[in-house]
Design a protein around this motif. Sequence first.
Motif, PDB file in Angstrom:
ATOM      1  N   ALA A 133     -69.301 -16.632  52.704  1.00  0.00           N
ATOM      2  CA  ALA A 133     -68.841 -16.793  51.111  1.00  0.00           C
ATOM      3  C   ALA A 133     -67.563 -17.477  51.018  1.00  0.00           C
ATOM      4  O   ALA A 133     -66.527 -17.174  52.034  1.00  0.00           O
ATOM      5  CB  ALA A 133     -69.138 -15.309  50.549  1.00  0.00           C
ATOM      6  N   THR A 134     -67.662 -18.326  50.075  1.00  0.00           N
ATOM      7  CA  THR A 134     -66.046 -18.641  49.488  1.00  0.00           C
ATOM      8  C   THR A 134     -65.845 -18.203  48.191  1.00  0.00           C
ATOM      9  O   THR A 134     -66.954 -18.041  47.512  1.00  0.00           O
ATOM     10  CB  THR A 134     -65.974 -20.138  49.581  1.00  0.00           C
ATOM     11  N   GLY A 135     -65.002 -17.741  47.750  1.00  0.00           N
ATOM     12  CA  GLY A 135     -64.824 -17.288  46.380  1.00  0.00           C
ATOM     13  C   GLY A 135     -63.475 -17.473  45.691  1.00  0.00           C
ATOM     14  O   GLY A 135     -62.244 -17.998  46.343  1.00  0.00           O
ATOM     15  N   SER A 136     -63.316 -17.481  44.344  1.00  0.00           N
ATOM     16  CA  SER A 136     -62.073 -17.795  43.885  1.00  0.00           C
ATOM     17  C   SER A 136     -61.998 -16.971  42.669  1.00  0.00           C
ATOM     18  O   SER A 136     -63.125 -16.717  42.076  1.00  0.00           O
ATOM     19  CB  SER A 136     -62.170 -19.259  43.134  1.00  0.00           C
ATOM     20  N   ALA A 137     -61.055 -16.292  42.170  1.00  0.00           N
ATOM     21  CA  ALA A 137     -60.696 -15.382  40.977  1.00  0.00           C
ATOM     22  C   ALA A 137     -59.373 -15.582  40.232  1.00  0.00           C
ATOM     23  O   ALA A 137     -58.575 -16.158  40.898  1.00  0.00           O
ATOM     24  CB  ALA A 137     -60.722 -14.041  41.700  1.00  0.00           C
ATOM     25  N   ILE A 138     -59.214 -15.211  39.236  1.00  0.00           N
ATOM     26  CA  ILE A 138     -58.182 -14.983  38.330  1.00  0.00           C
ATOM     27  C   ILE A 138     -58.212 -13.728  37.942  1.00  0.00           C
ATOM     28  O   ILE A 138     -58.917 -12.947  37.676  1.00  0.00           O
ATOM     29  CB  ILE A 138     -58.134 -15.849  37.281  1.00  0.00           C
ATOM     30  N   GLY A 139     -56.778 -13.085  37.830  1.00  0.00           N
ATOM     31  CA  GLY A 139     -56.555 -11.769  37.273  1.00  0.00           C
ATOM     32  C   GLY A 139     -55.184 -11.690  36.479  1.00  0.00           C
ATOM     33  O   GLY A 139     -54.509 -12.687  36.547  1.00  0.00           O
ATOM     34  N   ALA A 140     -55.185 -10.664  35.651  1.00  0.00           N
ATOM     35  CA  ALA A 140     -54.012 -10.210  34.659  1.00  0.00           C
ATOM     36  C   ALA A 140     -53.253  -9.129  35.013  1.00  0.00           C
ATOM     37  O   ALA A 140     -52.425  -8.844  34.174  1.00  0.00           O
ATOM     38  CB  ALA A 140     -54.457 -10.726  33.427  1.00  0.00           C
ATOM     39  N   ASP A 141     -54.046  -8.470  36.007  1.00  0.00           N
ATOM     40  CA  ASP A 141     -53.470  -6.956  36.085  1.00  0.00           C
ATOM     41  C   ASP A 141     -53.282  -6.730  37.871  1.00  0.00           C
ATOM     42  O   ASP A 141     -54.033  -7.028  38.512  1.00  0.00           O
ATOM     43  CB  ASP A 141     -54.178  -5.938  35.807  1.00  0.00           C
ATOM     44  N   PRO A 142     -51.926  -6.371  38.160  1.00  0.00           N
ATOM     45  CA  PRO A 142     -50.770  -6.007  37.180  1.00  0.00           C
ATOM     46  C   PRO A 142     -49.831  -7.043  36.946  1.00  0.00           C
ATOM     47  O   PRO A 142     -48.862  -7.030  36.379  1.00  0.00           O
ATOM     48  CB  PRO A 142     -49.840  -5.342  38.262  1.00  0.00           C
ATOM     49  N   LEU A 143     -50.081  -8.385  37.083  1.00  0.00           N
ATOM     50  CA  LEU A 143     -49.465  -9.654  36.645  1.00  0.00           C
ATOM     51  C   LEU A 143     -50.489 -10.744  36.825  1.00  0.00           C
ATOM     52  O   LEU A 143     -51.196 -10.626  37.681  1.00  0.00           O
ATOM     53  CB  LEU A 143     -48.191  -9.667  37.392  1.00  0.00           C
ATOM     54  N   PRO A 144     -50.061 -11.618  36.005  1.00  0.00           N
ATOM     55  CA  PRO A 144     -51.167 -12.820  36.286  1.00  0.00           C
ATOM     56  C   PRO A 144     -51.261 -13.510  37.739  1.00  0.00           C
ATOM     57  O   PRO A 144     -50.083 -13.748  38.205  1.00  0.00           O
ATOM     58  CB  PRO A 144     -50.649 -13.846  35.268  1.00  0.00           C
ATOM     59  N   TYR A 145     -52.223 -13.828  38.275  1.00  0.00           N
ATOM     60  CA  TYR A 145     -52.575 -14.519  39.542  1.00  0.00           C
ATOM     61  C   TYR A 145     -53.872 -15.203  39.783  1.00  0.00           C
ATOM     62  O   TYR A 145     -54.758 -14.742  38.984  1.00  0.00           O
ATOM     63  CB  TYR A 145     -52.475 -13.358  40.772  1.00  0.00           C
ATOM     64  N   ARG A 146     -53.871 -15.871  40.632  1.00  0.00           N
ATOM     65  CA  ARG A 146     -55.467 -16.683  41.062  1.00  0.00           C
ATOM     66  C   ARG A 146     -55.276 -16.090  42.442  1.00  0.00           C
ATOM     67  O   ARG A 146     -54.316 -15.986  43.294  1.00  0.00           O
ATOM     68  CB  ARG A 146     -55.050 -18.059  41.039  1.00  0.00           C
ATOM     69  N   LEU A 147     -56.632 -16.174  43.006  1.00  0.00           N
ATOM     70  CA  LEU A 147     -56.885 -15.794  44.329  1.00  0.00           C
ATOM     71  C   LEU A 147     -58.119 -16.478  45.001  1.00  0.00           C
ATOM     72  O   LEU A 147     -58.923 -17.030  44.138  1.00  0.00           O
ATOM     73  CB  LEU A 147     -57.387 -14.484  44.372  1.00  0.00           C
ATOM     74  N   GLU A 148     -58.133 -16.942  46.107  1.00  0.00           N
ATOM     75  CA  GLU A 148     -59.175 -17.727  46.878  1.00  0.00           C
ATOM     76  C   GLU A 148     -59.370 -16.924  48.262  1.00  0.00           C
ATOM     77  O   GLU A 148     -58.474 -16.333  48.764  1.00  0.00           O
ATOM     78  CB  GLU A 148     -58.844 -19.259  47.068  1.00  0.00           C
ATOM     79  N   TYR A 149     -60.488 -17.056  48.668  1.00  0.00           N
ATOM     80  CA  TYR A 149     -60.945 -16.308  49.703  1.00  0.00           C
ATOM     81  C   TYR A 149     -61.977 -16.901  50.572  1.00  0.00           C
ATOM     82  O   TYR A 149     -62.975 -17.532  49.827  1.00  0.00           O
ATOM     83  CB  TYR A 149     -61.298 -14.653  49.532  1.00  0.00           C
ATOM     84  N   ILE A 150     -62.220 -16.802  51.886  1.00  0.00           N
ATOM     85  CA  ILE A 150     -63.270 -16.890  52.606  1.00  0.00           C
ATOM     86  C   ILE A 150     -63.698 -15.934  53.699  1.00  0.00           C
ATOM     87  O   ILE A 150     -62.647 -15.216  54.203  1.00  0.00           O
ATOM     88  CB  ILE A 150     -62.766 -18.230  53.674  1.00  0.00           C
ATOM     89  N   LEU A 151     -64.867 -15.686  53.547  1.00  0.00           N
ATOM     90  CA  LEU A 151     -65.292 -14.362  54.217  1.00  0.00           C
ATOM     91  C   LEU A 151     -66.475 -14.624  55.265  1.00  0.00           C
ATOM     92  O   LEU A 151     -67.430 -15.627  54.857  1.00  0.00           O
ATOM     93  CB  LEU A 151     -65.647 -13.187  53.139  1.00  0.00           C
ATOM     94  N   VAL A 152     -66.476 -14.291  56.372  1.00  0.00           N
ATOM     95  CA  VAL A 152     -67.386 -14.604  57.444  1.00  0.00           C
ATOM     96  C   VAL A 152     -67.920 -13.193  58.256  1.00  0.00           C
ATOM     97  O   VAL A 152     -66.941 -12.682  58.522  1.00  0.00           O
ATOM     98  CB  VAL A 152     -66.982 -15.666  58.401  1.00  0.00           C
TER      99      VAL A 152
END
Length: 205
Positions: free
Chosen positions: A31-50
């Motif tokens: 899988a590949t994924g991307s996310a945004i979050g606001a807690d505990p502070l604003p961030y963006r995230l990307e991941y690769i899972l195998v």
Amino acid sequence: MDADVHRSLVWLKEAGAELAEVKLARGRLSATGSAIGADPLPYRLEYILVTGDDYTTSSLRVHTAGAGWARTLELRRDGDGTWQVLGDAEGLLDAPPPGGDATLYRDALDCDLALCPLTNTMPVLRHGLLDAGDPVDFQMVWVSVPDLAVQPSAQRYTPVRKSDDVSVVRYESEDFRAEIVFDRDGLVVDYPGLARRVGRPSGVR
């Protein structure tokens, strides 16, 4: 699971959202994924899972970033069960450093990326928990978000009920408990308190 699965999924969260492209085939997940979050502070995230055979984690690579900082984590598990934990940080973030002590995870088969519904899929499929069975206890390699610090996490999964289209599995860790709804492919539909899938999933079986 009778057929290969390739799905695009979106989950809404209390303070963010996630998109994942997931492939399930012959006891393996990628899988590949991307996310945004606001807690505990604003961030963006990307991941690769195998994963390797039987949905055991082979590697997880995660990148997070926000205003003035960025972090990267890579987890690897080899064939004899040895984990490697590699972390890197740039900028200033008032949080623990990325990574952790790899010697703590010898008995773990799975990673667990915080706030990511996808990493609940591997233990559920490996142990056939969509159908029935007794509670199963796990030791997970848990990754905190957005700092990417890693620590062991004791968890229990218990099958609760099944209908034609969905299965409910109870998740427990320390004082947290949730009854997670999975579809017939083992992908999260609703994780109370964390994420709810929206839209019509695209993809093929």
